[in-house]
Write an enzyme that holds these catalytic residues in place. Structure first.
Site, PDB file in Angstrom:
ATOM      1  N   ARG A  51      51.404  24.289  35.685  1.00 42.00           N
ATOM      2  CA  ARG A  51      51.691  25.765  35.232  1.00 42.00           C
ATOM      3  C   ARG A  51      51.518  26.158  34.009  1.00 42.00           C
ATOM      4  NH1 ARG A  51      50.925  24.860  40.235  1.00 42.00           N
ATOM      5  NH2 ARG A  51      52.364  24.666  41.490  1.00 42.00           N
TER       6      ARG A  51
ATOM      7  N   ASP B 262      51.280  32.131  52.009  1.00 45.03           N
ATOM      8  CA  ASP B 262      51.992  33.107  50.633  1.00 45.03           C
ATOM      9  C   ASP B 262      51.779  33.828  49.859  1.00 45.03           C
ATOM     10  OD1 ASP B 262      54.323  32.249  51.271  1.00 45.03           O
ATOM     11  OD2 ASP B 262      54.933  31.101  49.928  1.00 45.03           O
TER      12      ASP B 262
ATOM     13  N   ASP C 272      58.931  26.391  39.204  1.00 45.50           N
ATOM     14  CA  ASP C 272      57.703  26.742  39.042  1.00 45.50           C
ATOM     15  C   ASP C 272      57.088  27.930  38.251  1.00 45.50           C
ATOM     16  OD1 ASP C 272      56.429  24.820  39.359  1.00 45.50           O
ATOM     17  OD2 ASP C 272      55.521  25.116  41.664  1.00 45.50           O
TER      18      ASP C 272
ATOM     19  N   SER D 229      55.619  21.109  51.848  1.00 43.04           N
ATOM     20  CA  SER D 229      55.158  22.679  51.673  1.00 43.04           C
ATOM     21  C   SER D 229      54.121  21.101  50.036  1.00 43.04           C
ATOM     22  CB  SER D 229      56.369  23.078  50.117  1.00 43.04           C
ATOM     23  OG  SER D 229      55.440  23.124  49.301  1.00 43.04           O
TER      24      SER D 229
HETATM   25  N1  ARG Z   1      60.005  18.976  42.018  1.00 39.48           N
HETATM   26  C1  ARG Z   1      58.226  19.154  41.524  1.00 39.48           C
HETATM   27  C2  ARG Z   1      58.285  20.463  39.739  1.00 39.48           C
HETATM   28  O1  ARG Z   1      58.846  21.185  39.878  1.00 39.48           O
HETATM   29  C3  ARG Z   1      56.814  19.991  42.704  1.00 39.48           C
HETATM   30  C4  ARG Z   1      57.237  21.154  42.654  1.00 39.48           C
HETATM   31  C5  ARG Z   1      56.455  21.476  43.915  1.00 39.48           C
HETATM   32  N2  ARG Z   1      56.070  22.500  44.297  1.00 39.48           N
HETATM   33  C6  ARG Z   1      55.285  22.704  45.280  1.00 39.48           C
HETATM   34  N3  ARG Z   1      54.776  23.942  45.792  1.00 39.48           N
HETATM   35  N4  ARG Z   1      55.562  22.315  46.210  1.00 39.48           N
HETATM   36  O2  ARG Z   1      57.338  20.640  39.109  1.00 39.48           O
END
Ligand code: ARG
Length: 401
Positions: free
Chosen positions: A96, A16, A125, A177
């Site tokens: 993040r 990506d 995110d 992922s």
């Molecule tokens: N659901 C989790 C969160 O919102 C993990 C997000 C995972 N991100 C990823 N790019 N796989 O914190």
């Protein structure tokens, strides 16, 4: 809108963000600077830098932020006891705001007009990146290509990458992922999207199948100073190393797997699998040490704060006045959370089997049933009389009607 001339992109080196890097250059005819944070994702960072440059980055930053991540983000969350929906230790969510803060810093230093990220429009995110960036610089422009570009699938992105000569290794494509840092791994997609299906063994990255873990338990002693873990088995470590060690020993014993359905901020329920051996071991140990050292009222109140704290982190509000205010409360409580916890790791379970502290509020003379007992049992009858008075009087009155 002013023309965008320079963009700082949060770059992981995956498909990506590699495609985004090229796409941004084409679409905006802008300079693109990439930024990759080393948060212990276990990737070869030199390779990422090389890849960024080959893909057309005008400059590629790689910054080791592990220490800052451990002490300024993970540790406050650990002291707070922050587990989202009582389960998720927030590895992705905590990283993040730190990445976003660094992005803004680099943008300011480089005189860039915008920052960019590779998050989808369905996740948390994007919120965390953008709210943090704006909390630091309300005027910063944020570009989220995945929300607006033309590609509808991974295959289309791969085709674009091939066309444009973007170096992407098309590995045996994993259906998952995965986001990883020292505090844990978040795994989504593929077969995990069916919440009824048990996560396939190949979805787990760092923990052993508990059935295949050693048939003898591993005991470890973790020492805390004012809420911060500082030593394992009598040996001092900085927090980054200490977390790495616990990930190894926990993972070896099959500890740290979490399988949950959670509520995303954008309103979607999603099935998430996490592996967080160190986070599970440390949260449990820390909590058991608090059981010993905090007075009842504080101990019973703190989980309310913990829940709110976890929600703020999850919902992208790390940089908020409420988080700061809660930190003041939490740090007052942590003055006493000093001591040792003995933990038994065995085939996926993590049990606290011993605890001690100079500030222990456990008073053997009060607790014992032996002849050393100094508790005045006679005084309990007066206490019970007053304590039960409202119930007794209510019953009398209602019975008389
Ligand atoms: N659901 C989790 C969160 O919102 C993990 C997000 C995972 N991100 C990823 N790019 N796989 O914190």
């Amino acid at each position: 809108m002013e023309k965008i001339k320079k963009i700082v992109l949060a770059y992981s080196g995956g498909l990506d963000t590699s495609v985004i890097l090229h796409w941004l250059k084409e679409k905006y005819s802008a300079q693109v600077i990439t930024f990759t944070a080393n948060l212990g994702q276990g990737e070869l960072l030199e390779k990422i830098k090389e890849k960024a440059e080959k893909t057309g980055a005008n400059k590629a930053y790689i910054n080791d932020l592990r220490e800052e991540f451990a002490y300024n983000y993970i540790l406050p969350a650990l002291k707070a006891g922050a587990l989202y929906e009582d389960k998720y230790p927030l590895a992705t969510a905590l990283a993040r705001p730190l990445i976003a803060k660094e992005l803004v810093k680099i943008a300011q230093k480089e005189g860039a007009d915008a920052i960019a990220h590779g998050c989808t429009g369905k996740g948390n995110d994007q919120v965390r990146f953008e709210v943090t960036a704006k909390a630091i610089d309300p005027d910063i422009e944020v570009i989220a290509p995945v929300r607006q570009w033309e590609f509808k699938s991974r295959e289309e992105e791969i085709e674009y990458a091939r066309d444009k000569g973007i170096p992407v290794e098309i590995k045996k494509s994993s259906p998952y992922s995965i986001d990883r840092n020292i505090w844990g791994i978040s795994i989504e997609c593929g077969p995990l999207e069916d919440p009824w299906q048990e996560p396939p063994e190949d979805s787990y990255q760092i923990t052993k199948d508990p059935q295949k873990a050693p048939s003898k338990p591993t005991y470890i002693e973790i020492e805390f100073k004012e809420g911060c873990p500082v030593a394992i088995d009598g040996k001092d470590y900085n927090l980054v190393r200490l977390i790495e060690i616990l990930n190894e020993v926990g993972g070896e014993n099959g500890v740290g797997r979490i399988d949950m359905v959670e509520n995303r901020l954008v309103g979607i329920k999603s099935r998430e699998v996490y592996e967080a051996p160190a986070a599970i071991i440390l949260h449990r140990s820390h909590q058991y040490l608090e059981d010993l050292t905090l007075d009842r009222e504080t101990l019973h109140f703190k989980p309310l704060i913990a829940q709110k704290y976890a929600e703020l982190i999850y919902n992208g509000l790390w940089y908020s006045p409420l988080r700061e205010a809660m930190d003041s409360f939490i740090s007052t409580t942590q003055k006493w959370v000093t001591g040792k916890v003995k933990v038994k790791l065995f085939k996926g379970s993590c049990q606290v089997v011993g605890r001690k502290s100079v500030y222990s509020l456990y008073d053997m003379k009060l607790a014992t049933y032996s002849k050393e007992d100094i508790f005045d049992q006679k005084s309990s009858s007066g206490f019970i009389h007053i304590w039960g008075l409202p119930i007794v009087s209510l019953t009398r009155i209602r019975k008389s009607k």
